[in-house]
Structure formats: C-alpha cells, structure tokens
Design a protein around this motif. Structure first.
Motif, PDB file in Angstrom:
ATOM      1  N   GLY A  27      32.461  17.348  -5.752  1.00 53.20           N
ATOM      2  CA  GLY A  27      32.109  16.960  -4.399  1.00 53.20           C
ATOM      3  C   GLY A  27      30.697  17.290  -3.969  1.00 53.20           C
ATOM      4  O   GLY A  27      30.382  17.192  -2.793  1.00 53.20           O
ATOM      5  N   VAL A  28      29.838  17.670  -4.893  1.00 51.23           N
ATOM      6  CA  VAL A  28      28.466  18.036  -4.529  1.00 51.23           C
ATOM      7  C   VAL A  28      27.610  16.775  -4.547  1.00 51.23           C
ATOM      8  O   VAL A  28      27.610  16.025  -5.517  1.00 51.23           O
ATOM      9  N   ARG A  29      26.899  16.545  -3.445  1.00 48.12           N
ATOM     10  CA  ARG A  29      25.935  15.453  -3.361  1.00 48.12           C
ATOM     11  C   ARG A  29      24.555  16.064  -3.161  1.00 48.12           C
ATOM     12  O   ARG A  29      24.362  16.909  -2.304  1.00 48.12           O
ATOM     13  N   GLY A  30      23.616  15.611  -3.967  1.00 44.44           N
ATOM     14  CA  GLY A  30      22.247  16.115  -3.860  1.00 44.44           C
ATOM     15  C   GLY A  30      21.515  15.464  -2.700  1.00 44.44           C
ATOM     16  O   GLY A  30      21.926  14.441  -2.154  1.00 44.44           O
ATOM     17  N   GLN A  31      20.381  16.046  -2.320  1.00 39.72           N
ATOM     18  CA  GLN A  31      19.599  15.502  -1.209  1.00 39.72           C
ATOM     19  C   GLN A  31      19.036  14.128  -1.536  1.00 39.72           C
ATOM     20  O   GLN A  31      18.841  13.310  -0.643  1.00 39.72           O
ATOM     21  N   HIS A  32      18.801  13.859  -2.804  1.00 41.96           N
ATOM     22  CA  HIS A  32      18.275  12.553  -3.180  1.00 41.96           C
ATOM     23  C   HIS A  32      19.315  11.448  -3.011  1.00 41.96           C
ATOM     24  O   HIS A  32      18.978  10.275  -2.980  1.00 41.96           O
ATOM     25  N   GLU A  33      20.599  11.809  -2.907  1.00 44.95           N
ATOM     26  CA  GLU A  33      21.663  10.816  -2.728  1.00 44.95           C
ATOM     27  C   GLU A  33      21.918  10.493  -1.256  1.00 44.95           C
ATOM     28  O   GLU A  33      22.516   9.476  -0.953  1.00 44.95           O
ATOM     29  N   GLY A  34      21.517  11.353  -0.373  1.00 46.06           N
ATOM     30  CA  GLY A  34      21.770  11.152   1.049  1.00 46.06           C
ATOM     31  C   GLY A  34      20.525  10.693   1.774  1.00 46.06           C
ATOM     32  O   GLY A  34      19.480  10.426   1.189  1.00 46.06           O
ATOM     33  N   GLU A  35      20.656  10.592   3.103  1.00 48.27           N
ATOM     34  CA  GLU A  35      19.503  10.213   3.903  1.00 48.27           C
ATOM     35  C   GLU A  35      18.699  11.448   4.258  1.00 48.27           C
ATOM     36  O   GLU A  35      19.251  12.506   4.508  1.00 48.27           O
ATOM     37  N   GLY A  36      17.413  11.301   4.331  1.00 48.43           N
ATOM     38  CA  GLY A  36      16.541  12.361   4.823  1.00 48.43           C
ATOM     39  C   GLY A  36      16.514  13.602   3.959  1.00 48.43           C
ATOM     40  O   GLY A  36      17.417  14.421   4.008  1.00 48.43           O
ATOM     41  N   MET A  37      15.479  13.720   3.184  1.00 44.96           N
ATOM     42  CA  MET A  37      15.317  14.906   2.356  1.00 44.96           C
ATOM     43  C   MET A  37      14.381  15.873   3.077  1.00 44.96           C
ATOM     44  O   MET A  37      13.353  15.465   3.602  1.00 44.96           O
ATOM     45  N   ALA A  38      14.734  17.133   3.130  1.00 45.87           N
ATOM     46  CA  ALA A  38      13.897  18.133   3.775  1.00 45.87           C
ATOM     47  C   ALA A  38      12.647  18.363   2.935  1.00 45.87           C
ATOM     48  O   ALA A  38      12.719  18.441   1.706  1.00 45.87           O
ATOM     49  N   ALA A  39      11.524  18.472   3.609  1.00 47.43           N
ATOM     50  CA  ALA A  39      10.254  18.654   2.909  1.00 47.43           C
ATOM     51  C   ALA A  39      10.217  20.016   2.209  1.00 47.43           C
ATOM     52  O   ALA A  39      10.640  21.024   2.767  1.00 47.43           O
ATOM     53  N   GLY A  40       9.728  20.007   0.975  1.00 47.27           N
ATOM     54  CA  GLY A  40       9.566  21.250   0.228  1.00 47.27           C
ATOM     55  C   GLY A  40      10.809  21.732  -0.485  1.00 47.27           C
ATOM     56  O   GLY A  40      10.819  22.833  -1.024  1.00 47.27           O
ATOM     57  N   ASP A  42      14.097  21.001  -3.343  1.00 50.22           N
ATOM     58  CA  ASP A  42      14.387  20.285  -4.573  1.00 50.22           C
ATOM     59  C   ASP A  42      15.280  19.090  -4.274  1.00 50.22           C
ATOM     60  O   ASP A  42      16.216  19.200  -3.481  1.00 50.22           O
ATOM     61  N   PRO A  43      15.030  17.936  -4.905  1.00 50.44           N
ATOM     62  CA  PRO A  43      15.875  16.772  -4.643  1.00 50.44           C
ATOM     63  C   PRO A  43      17.330  16.975  -5.068  1.00 50.44           C
ATOM     64  O   PRO A  43      18.232  16.341  -4.539  1.00 50.44           O
ATOM     65  N   GLY A  44      17.577  17.863  -6.014  1.00 49.05           N
ATOM     66  CA  GLY A  44      18.935  18.108  -6.474  1.00 49.05           C
ATOM     67  C   GLY A  44      19.689  19.146  -5.665  1.00 49.05           C
ATOM     68  O   GLY A  44      20.851  19.431  -5.937  1.00 49.05           O
ATOM     69  N   ALA A  45      19.048  19.722  -4.646  1.00 54.36           N
ATOM     70  CA  ALA A  45      19.715  20.732  -3.812  1.00 54.36           C
ATOM     71  C   ALA A  45      20.857  20.077  -3.045  1.00 54.36           C
ATOM     72  O   ALA A  45      20.721  18.969  -2.531  1.00 54.36           O
ATOM     73  N   PRO A  46      21.998  20.730  -2.964  1.00 52.57           N
ATOM     74  CA  PRO A  46      23.148  20.105  -2.303  1.00 52.57           C
ATOM     75  C   PRO A  46      22.947  19.967  -0.799  1.00 52.57           C
ATOM     76  O   PRO A  46      22.302  20.792  -0.161  1.00 52.57           O
ATOM     77  N   ILE A  47      23.528  18.894  -0.259  1.00 52.93           N
ATOM     78  CA  ILE A  47      23.483  18.679   1.183  1.00 52.93           C
ATOM     79  C   ILE A  47      24.421  19.674   1.866  1.00 52.93           C
ATOM     80  O   ILE A  47      24.025  20.408   2.751  1.00 52.93           O
ATOM     81  N   MET A  48      25.682  19.670   1.447  1.00 47.60           N
ATOM     82  CA  MET A  48      26.673  20.628   1.953  1.00 47.60           C
ATOM     83  C   MET A  48      27.442  21.165   0.756  1.00 47.60           C
ATOM     84  O   MET A  48      28.113  20.413   0.059  1.00 47.60           O
ATOM     85  N   ALA A  49      27.342  22.442   0.524  1.00 51.32           N
ATOM     86  CA  ALA A  49      28.007  23.030  -0.643  1.00 51.32           C
ATOM     87  C   ALA A  49      29.511  23.189  -0.425  1.00 51.32           C
ATOM     88  O   ALA A  49      30.286  23.128  -1.366  1.00 51.32           O
ATOM     89  N   ARG A  50      29.942  23.412   0.829  1.00 47.62           N
ATOM     90  CA  ARG A  50      31.359  23.619   1.169  1.00 47.62           C
ATOM     91  C   ARG A  50      31.983  24.728   0.320  1.00 47.62           C
ATOM     92  O   ARG A  50      33.021  24.554  -0.313  1.00 47.62           O
ATOM     93  N   MET A  51      31.323  25.881   0.322  1.00 49.82           N
ATOM     94  CA  MET A  51      31.789  26.995  -0.503  1.00 49.82           C
ATOM     95  C   MET A  51      33.125  27.551  -0.038  1.00 49.82           C
ATOM     96  O   MET A  51      33.903  28.048  -0.852  1.00 49.82           O
ATOM     97  N   GLY A  52      33.413  27.494   1.246  1.00 48.28           N
ATOM     98  CA  GLY A  52      34.701  27.992   1.735  1.00 48.28           C
ATOM     99  C   GLY A  52      35.870  27.260   1.103  1.00 48.28           C
ATOM    100  O   GLY A  52      36.835  27.867   0.632  1.00 48.28           O
ATOM    101  N   ARG A  53      35.780  25.935   1.095  1.00 49.81           N
ATOM    102  CA  ARG A  53      36.843  25.132   0.475  1.00 49.81           C
ATOM    103  C   ARG A  53      36.934  25.408  -1.018  1.00 49.81           C
ATOM    104  O   ARG A  53      38.032  25.478  -1.572  1.00 49.81           O
ATOM    105  N   LYS A  54      35.794  25.552  -1.655  1.00 49.31           N
ATOM    106  CA  LYS A  54      35.796  25.787  -3.096  1.00 49.31           C
ATOM    107  C   LYS A  54      36.386  27.144  -3.440  1.00 49.31           C
ATOM    108  O   LYS A  54      37.095  27.286  -4.435  1.00 49.31           O
TER     109      LYS A  54
END
Length: 91
Positions: A27-40, A42-54
């Motif tokens: 269920g991990v989606r990287g920033q490059h897969e979604g809209e709006g990447m935060a400046a500075g 990594d493109p592969g950084a997750p948008i929402m990790a949802r660690m509680g569910r995991k």
C-alpha cells in the motif's frame, strides 16, 4: 525440551520482525505517483506510510503464525529429529 517464557518471547519477536518487513511495502505510494511533490524530498518517499495499520496487521499476522508454530511444536511436528531429517543434517 522445555520452552520458557523468555525463549517464547524471543521467537515471537523474531516472527513479528520478519512479518513487519514483509508487510511494510504493501500500500505504499511514492511522491512521484501522486500529485504535488514536496521540494527537496526524494521522489520515492511515501505519501502516507500508515504505520499504525501496518503495526496492527503485523501483530495479528505474527500472532496467528506464532500460534501455529507453537501448536506444531507441542503436537510434536517440530522436534529436533524431524527438522534435522527434513533439512538433511544428521543428528
């Protein structure tokens, strides 16, 4: 061989840790897969990790797996003779 509470906890912790690393990529989606990447970032950084569910799923799966392993141990399926014969190591 008598299994103590300490060794049971250690085995459960190892099973939990292995299951955690298995569940992490789901269920991990990287920033490059979604809209709006935060400046500075990594493109592969997750948008929402949802660690509680995991962590909840990891605990549920590892508890069920540990219960199955514990049942197999007490039923006699996981004794040293049987495991060494299955692996091919003479004991």
């Amino acid at each position: 061989m008598v299994q103590t509470i300490g060794s049971a906890f250690a085995i459960y912790f190892i099973v939990w840790w292995l299951v955690l690393f298995t569940v992490l990529p789901f269920g991990v989606r990287g920033q490059h897969e979604g809209e709006g990447m935060a400046a500075g970032t990594d493109p592969g950084a997750p948008i929402m990790a949802r660690m509680g569910r995991k962590l909840i799923w990891t605990t549920l799966i590892s508890s069920a797996l540990f219960a199955c392993l514990l049942y197999a141990y007490y039923a006699g399926f996981l004794n040293i003779d049987r495991v060494s014969k299955a692996v091919g190591i003479p004991f």
